[in-house]
Design an enzyme around this catalytic site. Sequence first.
Site, short mmCIF file in Angstrom:
data_model
loop_
_atom_site.label_atom_id
_atom_site.label_comp_id
_atom_site.label_asym_id
_atom_site.label_seq_id
_atom_site.Cartn_x
_atom_site.Cartn_y
_atom_site.Cartn_z
N ARG A 101 35.93 37.26 50.27
CA ARG A 101 36.30 38.63 49.86
C ARG A 101 35.01 39.43 49.87
NH1 ARG A 101 39.96 41.08 45.02
NH2 ARG A 101 41.51 40.36 46.53
N HIS A 128 43.83 43.12 54.17
CA HIS A 128 44.15 42.18 53.09
C HIS A 128 45.36 41.34 53.53
CE1 HIS A 128 44.10 40.36 49.29
NE2 HIS A 128 44.43 41.36 48.49
N GLN A 131 47.63 39.25 51.06
CA GLN A 131 48.52 40.09 50.26
C GLN A 131 49.77 40.43 51.06
OE1 GLN A 131 48.09 41.33 46.95
NE2 GLN A 131 50.24 41.79 47.31
N ASP A 222 49.29 51.74 46.43
CA ASP A 222 48.09 51.00 46.00
C ASP A 222 47.16 52.02 45.34
OD1 ASP A 222 46.12 49.10 45.64
OD2 ASP A 222 45.45 49.09 47.72
N CYS A 262 50.31 45.95 45.15
CA CYS A 262 49.56 44.68 45.24
C CYS A 262 48.90 44.31 43.92
CB CYS A 262 48.52 44.78 46.34
SG CYS A 262 47.35 46.12 46.07
N ARG A 290 51.72 35.36 45.86
CA ARG A 290 50.38 35.10 46.41
C ARG A 290 50.11 33.60 46.42
NH1 ARG A 290 46.44 38.94 46.46
NH2 ARG A 290 45.39 37.36 47.71
N1 CP Z 1 46.12 41.95 44.87
C1 CP Z 1 44.94 41.35 44.75
O1 CP Z 1 44.29 40.96 45.75
O2 CP Z 1 44.50 41.19 43.47
P1 CP Z 1 43.08 40.72 43.00
O3 CP Z 1 42.10 41.81 43.35
O4 CP Z 1 43.21 40.52 41.52
O5 CP Z 1 42.71 39.45 43.71
N1 NVA Z 2 42.87 48.49 47.94
C1 NVA Z 2 42.44 47.70 46.80
C2 NVA Z 2 43.19 46.41 46.75
C3 NVA Z 2 42.85 45.51 45.63
C4 NVA Z 2 43.60 44.23 45.66
C5 NVA Z 2 40.94 47.47 46.89
O1 NVA Z 2 40.45 47.19 47.99
O2 NVA Z 2 40.27 47.57 45.86
#
Ligand code: CP
Ligand code: NVA
Length: 303
Positions: A101, A128, A131, A222, A262, A290
């Site tokens: 990540r 993502h 997700q 989101d 999400c 997930r």
């Molecule tokens: N939706 C999602 O990826 O959540 P987190 O940021 O908590 O991993």
């Molecule tokens: N769009 C958000 C998703 C978090 C799961 C981000 O990138 O912060």
Amino acid sequence: MKSKKDILSISDIKDEIHEILDLAIKFKNDEIICKPLEGKSLAMIFQKSSTRTRVSFEVGMYELGGNSLFLSSSDLQLFRGEPISDTAKVLSRYVDGIMIRTFEHQDAIELSNEADVPVINGLTNLEHPCQALADMQTIIERKGDLNVKIAYIGDGNNVCNSLILSSACLGMNISIATPKDYEPNKDIVNEAKNISKETGSNIQITNLVEDAIYEADVMYTDVWVSMGDEEEKEKRRNDFLNYQVNSELMSLAGEDAIFMHCLPAIRGEEVTSEVIDGSQSVVIDQAENRLHAQKAVLYYLMK
Ligand code: CP
Ligand code: NVA
């Protein structure tokens, strides 16, 4: 040529997405109860915060009989300047898969190019995919199949980009309403439109919320301020004011529409409490899925 498979984008699994979703459903129904990843390890590199992704990957590896290592930005030499290439080559000698990540999607690509083991995108600024797989599983559960229209209201961000690609691969219809200058990534939209020529998916990008919601079965939003966008917080809050998913918007979609997010969510910004905590919301199922979708991904890549 390395003979390994990575999932950095939904387009990497264009032809296998049905198979992975079937696996996810089987995992959820306890139809696969062996420990296929016994003796295997997954390194998880986190340059951003996480609740769902971290916990579901960790628990998923455990349930599959394997082991996971949580490597945050304060743990790794990578974030003190060690090259991605050295990190990739060294980790490949210890572990059987790497999840990352991070901010720049290009960093995930470089990691995958240099690693000898599968690399999974656990969120970049561009996509993502894990997700989106859980989201598709949730839609199948709630709607019976994928013959639906998704309306995505808000920021054309990583979550939105992966939803567009998933919809294209699965022949679903999706309409995205964003404020001007917050549209989804152009290359992704073009790629999705190309895929849709084969699958029959209809992809619409608009700035008009009402157009996107027309005949929607799924309402998705989101956060307005993603991780890494914090400096633009005030401007974004202002630019997105007319893009909040509230009861009025939900009523335009109809009572059979489900609400998806999400998570994490900010109540009072992109969605009201009434909607996210209301009867049409499926956000906790999405979060649960997930785990199942991730187990499918891990099994598919590492077994
Ligand atoms: N939706 C999602 O990826 O959540 P987190 O940021 O908590 O991993
Ligand atoms: N769009 C958000 C998703 C978090 C799961 C981000 O990138 O912060």
